[in-house]
Design a protein around this motif. Structure first.
Motif, PDB file in Angstrom:
ATOM      1  N   GLU A  25       0.886  -1.071   0.053  1.00  0.00           N
ATOM      2  CA  GLU A  25       0.051   0.083  -0.096  1.00  0.00           C
ATOM      3  C   GLU A  25       1.150   0.990  -0.048  1.00  0.00           C
ATOM      4  OE1 GLU A  25      -3.839   1.669   2.372  1.00  0.00           O
ATOM      5  OE2 GLU A  25      -3.164  -0.268   3.137  1.00  0.00           O
ATOM      6  N   ARG A  26       0.417   2.233  -0.811  1.00  0.00           N
ATOM      7  CA  ARG A  26       1.013   3.501  -0.876  1.00  0.00           C
ATOM      8  C   ARG A  26       2.440   3.167  -1.537  1.00  0.00           C
ATOM      9  NH1 ARG A  26      -1.240   7.943   1.133  1.00  0.00           N
ATOM     10  NH2 ARG A  26       0.769   9.071   1.009  1.00  0.00           N
ATOM     11  N   SER A  27       2.743   2.438  -2.254  1.00  0.00           N
ATOM     12  CA  SER A  27       4.099   2.156  -3.050  1.00  0.00           C
ATOM     13  C   SER A  27       4.095   3.135  -4.057  1.00  0.00           C
ATOM     14  CB  SER A  27       4.350   0.664  -3.795  1.00  0.00           C
ATOM     15  OG  SER A  27       4.499  -0.070  -2.535  1.00  0.00           O
ATOM     16  N   THR A  28       5.287   3.612  -4.569  1.00  0.00           N
ATOM     17  CA  THR A  28       5.535   4.391  -5.831  1.00  0.00           C
ATOM     18  C   THR A  28       4.854   3.777  -6.838  1.00  0.00           C
ATOM     19  OG1 THR A  28       7.700   3.561  -6.027  1.00  0.00           O
ATOM     20  CG2 THR A  28       7.596   5.544  -5.061  1.00  0.00           C
ATOM     21  N   GLY A  29       4.149   4.372  -7.736  1.00  0.00           N
ATOM     22  CA  GLY A  29       3.416   3.863  -8.886  1.00  0.00           C
ATOM     23  C   GLY A  29       2.241   4.258  -8.911  1.00  0.00           C
ATOM     24  N   LEU A  30       1.070   3.615  -9.479  1.00  0.00           N
ATOM     25  CA  LEU A  30      -0.211   3.705  -9.566  1.00  0.00           C
ATOM     26  C   LEU A  30      -1.273   3.680  -8.286  1.00  0.00           C
ATOM     27  CD1 LEU A  30      -2.661   4.270 -11.777  1.00  0.00           C
ATOM     28  CD2 LEU A  30      -3.068   1.814 -11.523  1.00  0.00           C
ATOM     29  N   LYS A  31      -1.987   4.879  -7.888  1.00  0.00           N
ATOM     30  CA  LYS A  31      -2.721   4.754  -6.929  1.00  0.00           C
ATOM     31  C   LYS A  31      -4.102   4.455  -7.343  1.00  0.00           C
ATOM     32  CE  LYS A  31      -4.785   7.540  -3.146  1.00  0.00           C
ATOM     33  NZ  LYS A  31      -4.993   8.931  -2.405  1.00  0.00           N
ATOM     34  N   TRP A  32      -4.426   5.251  -8.569  1.00  0.00           N
ATOM     35  CA  TRP A  32      -5.656   5.124  -9.445  1.00  0.00           C
ATOM     36  C   TRP A  32      -5.696   5.603 -10.691  1.00  0.00           C
ATOM     37  CZ3 TRP A  32      -7.995   9.413 -10.545  1.00  0.00           C
ATOM     38  CH2 TRP A  32      -7.987  10.409  -9.603  1.00  0.00           C
ATOM     39  N   PHE A  33      -6.444   4.939 -11.392  1.00  0.00           N
ATOM     40  CA  PHE A  33      -7.089   5.874 -12.790  1.00  0.00           C
ATOM     41  C   PHE A  33      -8.405   5.831 -12.979  1.00  0.00           C
ATOM     42  CE2 PHE A  33      -6.751   1.355 -14.399  1.00  0.00           C
ATOM     43  CZ  PHE A  33      -7.705   1.448 -15.319  1.00  0.00           C
ATOM     44  N   SER A  34      -8.829   6.958 -13.864  1.00  0.00           N
ATOM     45  CA  SER A  34     -10.089   7.090 -13.911  1.00  0.00           C
ATOM     46  C   SER A  34     -10.693   6.685 -15.233  1.00  0.00           C
ATOM     47  CB  SER A  34     -10.851   8.605 -13.614  1.00  0.00           C
ATOM     48  OG  SER A  34     -10.042   9.244 -14.864  1.00  0.00           O
ATOM     49  N   ILE A  35     -11.754   5.931 -15.312  1.00  0.00           N
ATOM     50  CA  ILE A  35     -12.798   5.920 -16.498  1.00  0.00           C
ATOM     51  C   ILE A  35     -13.933   6.744 -16.412  1.00  0.00           C
ATOM     52  CG2 ILE A  35     -14.032   4.194 -17.751  1.00  0.00           C
ATOM     53  CD1 ILE A  35     -12.204   1.947 -16.851  1.00  0.00           C
ATOM     54  N   VAL A  36     -14.173   7.405 -17.525  1.00  0.00           N
ATOM     55  CA  VAL A  36     -15.344   8.598 -17.354  1.00  0.00           C
ATOM     56  C   VAL A  36     -16.344   7.716 -18.270  1.00  0.00           C
ATOM     57  CG1 VAL A  36     -16.068  10.869 -18.054  1.00  0.00           C
ATOM     58  CG2 VAL A  36     -13.730  10.502 -17.140  1.00  0.00           C
ATOM     59  N   PHE A  37     -17.489   7.900 -17.921  1.00  0.00           N
ATOM     60  CA  PHE A  37     -18.780   7.385 -18.591  1.00  0.00           C
ATOM     61  C   PHE A  37     -19.545   8.654 -19.034  1.00  0.00           C
ATOM     62  CE2 PHE A  37     -17.498   3.670 -15.806  1.00  0.00           C
ATOM     63  CZ  PHE A  37     -17.337   2.678 -16.779  1.00  0.00           C
ATOM     64  N   THR A  38     -20.271   8.107 -20.056  1.00  0.00           N
ATOM     65  CA  THR A  38     -21.287   9.125 -20.705  1.00  0.00           C
ATOM     66  C   THR A  38     -22.400   9.380 -19.981  1.00  0.00           C
ATOM     67  OG1 THR A  38     -22.265   7.480 -21.925  1.00  0.00           O
ATOM     68  CG2 THR A  38     -20.310   8.247 -23.081  1.00  0.00           C
ATOM     69  N   SER A  39     -22.733   8.778 -19.160  1.00  0.00           N
ATOM     70  CA  SER A  39     -23.961   9.247 -18.489  1.00  0.00           C
ATOM     71  C   SER A  39     -24.365   8.513 -16.913  1.00  0.00           C
ATOM     72  CB  SER A  39     -25.187   8.753 -19.266  1.00  0.00           C
ATOM     73  OG  SER A  39     -25.526   7.373 -19.285  1.00  0.00           O
ATOM     74  N   ASP A  40     -25.038   9.011 -16.192  1.00  0.00           N
ATOM     75  CA  ASP A  40     -25.368   8.264 -14.928  1.00  0.00           C
ATOM     76  C   ASP A  40     -25.712   6.926 -15.065  1.00  0.00           C
ATOM     77  OD1 ASP A  40     -25.024   8.498 -12.271  1.00  0.00           O
ATOM     78  OD2 ASP A  40     -26.525   9.895 -11.850  1.00  0.00           O
TER      79      ASP A  40
END
Length: 282
Positions: free
Chosen positions: A228-243
């Protein structure tokens, strides 16, 4: 070419990294890559290319990522036009910062390097989608040497800074089990598998793009997630077109992983521990 990263197609949008030396990484991402600082606190910096939209966040940590592990392979910055890639290459060469490669993938042309913590970065420009070759539902992607001399003919001198319409074109992840990862992203999040390289790499997308997500086990088959909290990715996002669309896939991905809500967003983790933020276009 930004139609694959617009409100009409789900797409990758933003990335959050842990880094071991915030000051060093600020210097790298501003002076070498060409981001602008959007906001800053004692341990976190948010970068933008247009002054309005966060694209990359870096956060100080004291834990280094151990290898082999799952996690980030590289994140890819998509510039709007080929001339912008030529300007980026001109700038990078002027800094003397070491590059790790340059490739022609048929669908795109790309430059590769790593940040000071070894996080992989690709900067690329797409060829028009009308020029991509498809064999049924599989896009043809190659890895040939980039014709840098030809590309550089489009450069307009040394221009610092990424173009304002630069986006997070795709995220390429290291996973421990390719079949598990394929099921998660295809059945859980609705991506289409558009290319498979042997038994150890898959590329997936929304809306007919060549890929929004890359997955491989080249150095991570059977590996555990980083601490946990290692150098590198914490998160990336995917954006959706609608709720409605996001809610559909939030419910579907619950068949594969836990989902939790934080503010306006939902979060989940793939089977290899890579965290994903499920967002709406803001």
């Amino acid at each position: 070419m930004m139609k694959f990263h617009s409100e009409s197609v789900p797409h990758t949008s933003e990335l959050h990294l842990f880094v071991s030396d915030l000051k060093r990484s600020i210097n790298f991402y501003v002076k070498i890559i060409g981001f602008e600082i959007f906001s800053q606190s004692n341990d976190t910096v948010v970068f933008t290319t247009n002054g309005k939209t966060p694209l990359l966040t870096i956060e100080q940590t004291n834990t280094r990522r151990a290898y082999p592990s799952t996690g980030l392979y590289h994140f890819a910055l998509l510039v709007p036009e080929r001339k912008h890639l030529a300007n980026v290459l001109t700038h990078l060469l002027s800094t003397g910062y070491p590059l790790q490669g340059a490739s022609d993938h048929s669908v795109s042309e790309a430059i590769y390097l790593g940040d000071p913590d070894g996080n992989g970065i690709e900067i690329y420009a797409d060829r028009p989608s009308t020029q991509w070759s498809w064999e049924e539902d599989q896009v043809v992607m190659t890895t040939n040497a980039l014709n840098a001399e030809e590309l550089m003919k489009e450069a307009s001198g040394v221009i610092e800074g990424l173009p304002e319409n630069t986006v997070l074109g795709h995220v390429h992840l290291q996973v421990s089990d390719l079949k598990e990862a394929k099921d998660f992203y295809q059945k859980g999040l609705g991506l289409q598998i558009v290319s498979q390289f042997g038994h150890d790499a898959i590329f997936a997308s929304y809306g007919g793009y060549h890929h929004h997500i890359g997955l491989n086990t080249w150095q991570s088959a059977g590996a555990l997630p980083p601490k946990e909290r290692s150098t590198g990715l914490k998160w990336f996002s995917i954006v959706f077109t609608s709720d409605l669309e996001r809610n559909k896939w939030v419910e579907q991905v619950k068949n594969f992983s836990n989902v939790w809500e934080k503010g306006d967003d939902f979060y989940t983790k793939d089977p290899s521990g890579n965290m994903i933020r499920l967002s709406l276009k803001k």
